[in-house]
Scaffold this motif. Structure first.
Motif, PDB file in Angstrom:
ATOM      1  N   TYR A 345       0.854  -1.181   0.000  1.00 24.50           N
ATOM      2  CA  TYR A 345       0.000   0.000   0.000  1.00 24.50           C
ATOM      3  C   TYR A 345       0.892   1.234   0.000  1.00 24.50           C
ATOM      4  O   TYR A 345       1.422   1.618   1.024  1.00 24.50           O
ATOM      5  CB  TYR A 345      -0.892  -0.034   1.240  1.00 24.50           C
ATOM      6  N   SER A 346       1.087   1.835  -1.157  1.00 21.83           N
ATOM      7  CA  SER A 346       1.989   2.959  -1.376  1.00 21.83           C
ATOM      8  C   SER A 346       3.447   2.509  -1.250  1.00 21.83           C
ATOM      9  O   SER A 346       3.748   1.312  -1.168  1.00 21.83           O
ATOM     10  CB  SER A 346       1.688   4.119  -0.433  1.00 21.83           C
ATOM     11  N   GLY A 390      -5.696   1.729   4.286  1.00 18.99           N
ATOM     12  CA  GLY A 390      -4.477   0.936   4.211  1.00 18.99           C
ATOM     13  C   GLY A 390      -4.393  -0.114   5.296  1.00 18.99           C
ATOM     14  O   GLY A 390      -3.817  -1.189   5.097  1.00 18.99           O
ATOM     15  N   THR A 391      -4.986   0.170   6.449  1.00 18.86           N
ATOM     16  CA  THR A 391      -4.971  -0.796   7.554  1.00 18.86           C
ATOM     17  C   THR A 391      -5.670  -2.091   7.164  1.00 18.86           C
ATOM     18  O   THR A 391      -5.294  -3.175   7.630  1.00 18.86           O
ATOM     19  CB  THR A 391      -5.650  -0.173   8.790  1.00 18.86           C
ATOM     20  N   TRP A 395      -0.546  -4.818   2.435  1.00 19.04           N
ATOM     21  CA  TRP A 395       0.177  -5.527   1.375  1.00 19.04           C
ATOM     22  C   TRP A 395      -0.737  -5.727   0.166  1.00 19.04           C
ATOM     23  O   TRP A 395      -0.847  -6.820  -0.364  1.00 19.04           O
ATOM     24  CB  TRP A 395       0.710  -6.854   1.892  1.00 19.04           C
ATOM     25  N   SER A 396      -1.386  -4.668  -0.261  1.00 20.81           N
ATOM     26  CA  SER A 396      -2.391  -4.775  -1.316  1.00 20.81           C
ATOM     27  C   SER A 396      -1.755  -4.888  -2.704  1.00 20.81           C
ATOM     28  O   SER A 396      -0.583  -4.559  -2.912  1.00 20.81           O
ATOM     29  CB  SER A 396      -3.331  -3.572  -1.253  1.00 20.81           C
ATOM     30  N   SER A 397      -2.560  -5.317  -3.662  1.00 22.45           N
ATOM     31  CA  SER A 397      -2.118  -5.483  -5.041  1.00 22.45           C
ATOM     32  C   SER A 397      -1.689  -4.149  -5.633  1.00 22.45           C
ATOM     33  O   SER A 397      -2.329  -3.124  -5.402  1.00 22.45           O
ATOM     34  CB  SER A 397      -3.252  -6.087  -5.886  1.00 22.45           C
ATOM     35  N   PRO A 398      -0.647  -4.144  -6.454  1.00 23.40           N
ATOM     36  CA  PRO A 398      -0.199  -2.893  -7.068  1.00 23.40           C
ATOM     37  C   PRO A 398      -0.974  -2.518  -8.321  1.00 23.40           C
ATOM     38  O   PRO A 398      -0.699  -1.490  -8.929  1.00 23.40           O
ATOM     39  CB  PRO A 398       1.263  -3.199  -7.420  1.00 23.40           C
ATOM     40  N   TYR A 399      -1.947  -3.351  -8.710  1.00 21.89           N
ATOM     41  CA  TYR A 399      -2.609  -3.148  -9.988  1.00 21.89           C
ATOM     42  C   TYR A 399      -3.867  -2.295  -9.908  1.00 21.89           C
ATOM     43  O   TYR A 399      -4.499  -2.032 -10.927  1.00 21.89           O
ATOM     44  CB  TYR A 399      -2.943  -4.501 -10.616  1.00 21.89           C
ATOM     45  N   SER A 400      -4.256  -1.848  -8.721  1.00 20.91           N
ATOM     46  CA  SER A 400      -5.470  -1.044  -8.587  1.00 20.91           C
ATOM     47  C   SER A 400      -5.207   0.444  -8.740  1.00 20.91           C
ATOM     48  O   SER A 400      -6.144   1.240  -8.800  1.00 20.91           O
ATOM     49  CB  SER A 400      -6.123  -1.303  -7.215  1.00 20.91           C
ATOM     50  N   GLY A 401      -3.950   0.850  -8.777  1.00 15.79           N
ATOM     51  CA  GLY A 401      -3.604   2.239  -9.009  1.00 15.79           C
ATOM     52  C   GLY A 401      -4.133   3.169  -7.946  1.00 15.79           C
ATOM     53  O   GLY A 401      -4.151   2.852  -6.755  1.00 15.79           O
TER      54      GLY A 401
END
Length: 424
Positions: A345-346, A390-391, A395-401
C-alpha cells in the motif's frame, strides 16, 4: 509513560489497542513479513539464523553455504526472538494458523514500537517552537493520518525504524543526550541501511551544534552498527549487506534476478538510466502508489519544513539535513529500483521519513489561532481515510492504481469475517 497527563496516557493506550486489535483481526502478511518471522522462529527453536525448515513460506531469502537466510537486516528479528522466546517457553508457537504467537510477536516488535516512537515524538515537541496546545493534534495527525497506522499492524521493518528515528530525535533535541541520540540513529541505520543518511546528517548537525562533544554521537552509532557488520561477515563472509549481493539470490526456485521483470528485479542490482529514474522518481511520490498521494497531510509537513529552513527558525539546520537525507534516499530508490516497493500500500520505503517531516514541519501551525484552517482539517481528514483504508491490507495489489484505498474497502467488505480464533 511517565510524565504524560492521564488523558494523554489513555489516548496512547487506545492507540495501542487499535494496533493490537487490527493485528489480531486482519493478520496481514507478505514475504517481507514471513522472512522476519522465519528468522525469529529459527533463532529461538533451532538456535540459528538459517531459516531452513521454518514454518512460513517466503521468497525474501538468500542461499549461503547450503542454507537459506533472510536477506533482511537482523536487528528486528533479534528483538522479536527475545519476545518469542518467552512465548515459546509458555508453549505458544509461531506458524501458519497460530494466531496468538503471531499477534503478540508482531505487536511487540512493530505495533508497540510504533506507540513508543510516537510517545518519544510527543515528548520531543516540548523542545520545539510549536505551542503546547498543538502538541496533541500534531502527534495525532502523525499517528492516525499517515502510513504509520497501517504498517503498525503488520510485521515489517519500516514502523520499527521510524520509531528508532523518533527516539533519536527526542534525545537530540533535548540536548545533553548526544550518546543516546547517536545510539538511536545508529540502530535505525542498522535496521534499515538507507537510513544511515540521517545518522550522517544529524551527526554533522551535532558537530555544528556541540563541537567536540559530538564524538559520542559517532561512538554510539558505531556501537549500534558493529553487531550488524559482525553478522554479515559471520554469515555471508563479507561486510557487504546480504541484500546488496545479487549472487546470493541465485538458487533453484529463486524469483529474483538482476535484470528480470518489474516485480522480480532486485533493488540495487543495477542502475536505471537518468531518464527512467527521473520519471520513476516522480511516480514514487505522486504516481498511482505515490507516497505523497497516500500521505496527503505530508504536503503540509513539507511546507512547514520549507518555512523553517527559509526563515532559519529553531533547528533549521537539522530540518535541512532531514530534507536532504530524504531526497538522497528517494534518489537512490529512483536509480536502483523499479517496482515501487512491490505488493504494498503505497511506497513503504519512505515511511521512516514521517516523524522527521512532522517534527520539523510542525511550526507551520504557529500562525494559527485556536482553530486550524478548514483546508488543513480537510487535508488531515483525507489522510485519515487513506490510513484507515491501508490498515485493511497494507500488502495490497499494485494493480489497482489510485483506486487502491477503495479496492481495500471493497475486498474487506466481501471477505468472510473473522470467525473463531484458536489461540494455541
Amino acid at each position: 509513560m511517565r510524565g504524560f497527563p492521564p488523558l494523554h496516557f489513555r489516548l496512547i493506550l487506545a492507540y495501542a489497542a487499535l494496533l493490537f486489535g487490527a493485528t489480531l483481526a486482519l493478520q496481514r502478511m507478505s514475504a517481507h513479513s514471513t522472512s522476519r518471522l522465519d528468522t525469529i522462529e529459527s533463532m529461538v527453536e533451532r538456535s540459528t539464523f538459517a531459516i531452513d525448515g521454518a514454518s512460513y513460506q517466503t521468497v525474501d531469502k538468500v542461499f549461503i553455504d547450503g542454507h537459506y537466510y533472510s536477506h533482511q537486516p537482523p536487528l528486528q528479528a533479534m528483538v522479536g526472538a527475545a519476545v518469542y522466546y518467552q512465548l515459546w517457553l509458555a508453549g505458544l508457537r509461531l506458524g501458519p494458523g497460530r494466531v496468538a504467537a503471531y499477534t503478540i510477536v508482531t505487536f511487540a516488535v512493530n505495533g508497540l514500537m510504533t506507540v513508543i516512537g510516537l510517545a518519544f515524538f510527543w515528548r520531543a515537541l516540548a523542545w520545539s517552537e510549536v505551542p503546547e496546545r498543538w502538541h496533541l493534534a500534531v502527534t495525532a495527525s502523525l499517528a492516525c493520518g499517515t502510513l504509520l497506522l497501517p504498517f503498525g499492524t503488520t510485521m515489517n521493518g519500516h514502523g520499527f525504524s521510524a520509531a528508532l528515528l523518533s527516539m533519536g530525535l527526542y534525545f537530540y533535541v533535548r540536548g545533553g543526550a548526544v550518546f543516546w541520540a547517536g545510539l538511536a540513529f545508529g540502530l535505525a541505520g542498522a535496521s534499515d541501511h538507507a537510513l544511515l543518511v540521517f545518522f550522517g546528517a544529524f551527526g554533522l548537525s551535532a558537530m555544528a551544534r556541540w563541537g567536540k562533544g559530538a564524538v559520542w554521537f559517532f561512538v554510539a552509532g558505531a556501537l549500534a552498527l558493529a553487531p550488524v557488520g559482525v553478522y554479515y561477515y559471520a554469515v555471508g563472509h563479507s561486510l557487504v549487506p546480504i541484500a546488496a549481493r545479487p549472487e546470493l539470490f541465485v538458487y533453484s526456485g529463486s524469483v529474483w534476478s538482476a535484470d528480470g521483470g518489474i516485480y522480480n528485479r532486485l533493488t540495487g542490482a543495477g542502475w536505471n538510466s537518468g531518464q527512467f529514474a527521473a520519471s520513476y522518481g516522480v511516480k514514487l511520490l505522486v504516481g498511482p502508489h505515490g507516497f505523497l498521494i497516500y500521505n496527503p497531510a505530508s504536503w503540509l509537513a513539507l511546507y512547514g519544513m520549507a518555512l523553517v529552513i527559509r526563515r532559519r527558525m529553531r533547528y533549521w539546520i537539522e530540518a535541512a539535513g532531514a530534507a536532504a537525507g530524504s531526497c538522497l534516499v528517494i534518489v537512490y530508490y529512483a536509480l536502483a529500483s523499479v517496482n515501487s516497493s512491490g505488493w504494498t500500500y503505497s511506497v513503504r520505503w519512505f515511511i521512516p521519513f514521517l516523524p522527521l517531516w512532522w517534527y520539523f514541519g510542525a511550526p507551520v501551525v504557529n500562525g494559527w489561532t485556536q482553530r486550524a484552517p478548514r483546508w488543513a482539517v480537510a487535508l488531515c481528514a483525507v489522510s485519515v481515510f487513506y490510513a484507515l483504508a491501508g490498515t485493511l491490507n497494507p500488502w495490497s495489489s499494485p494493480y489497482s492504481g489510485y483506486a487502491t484505498p477503495w479496492t481495500n474497502i471493497v475486498e474487506e467488505a466481501r471477505r468472510p469475517h473473522f470467525g473463531r480464533y484458536i489461540w494455541r
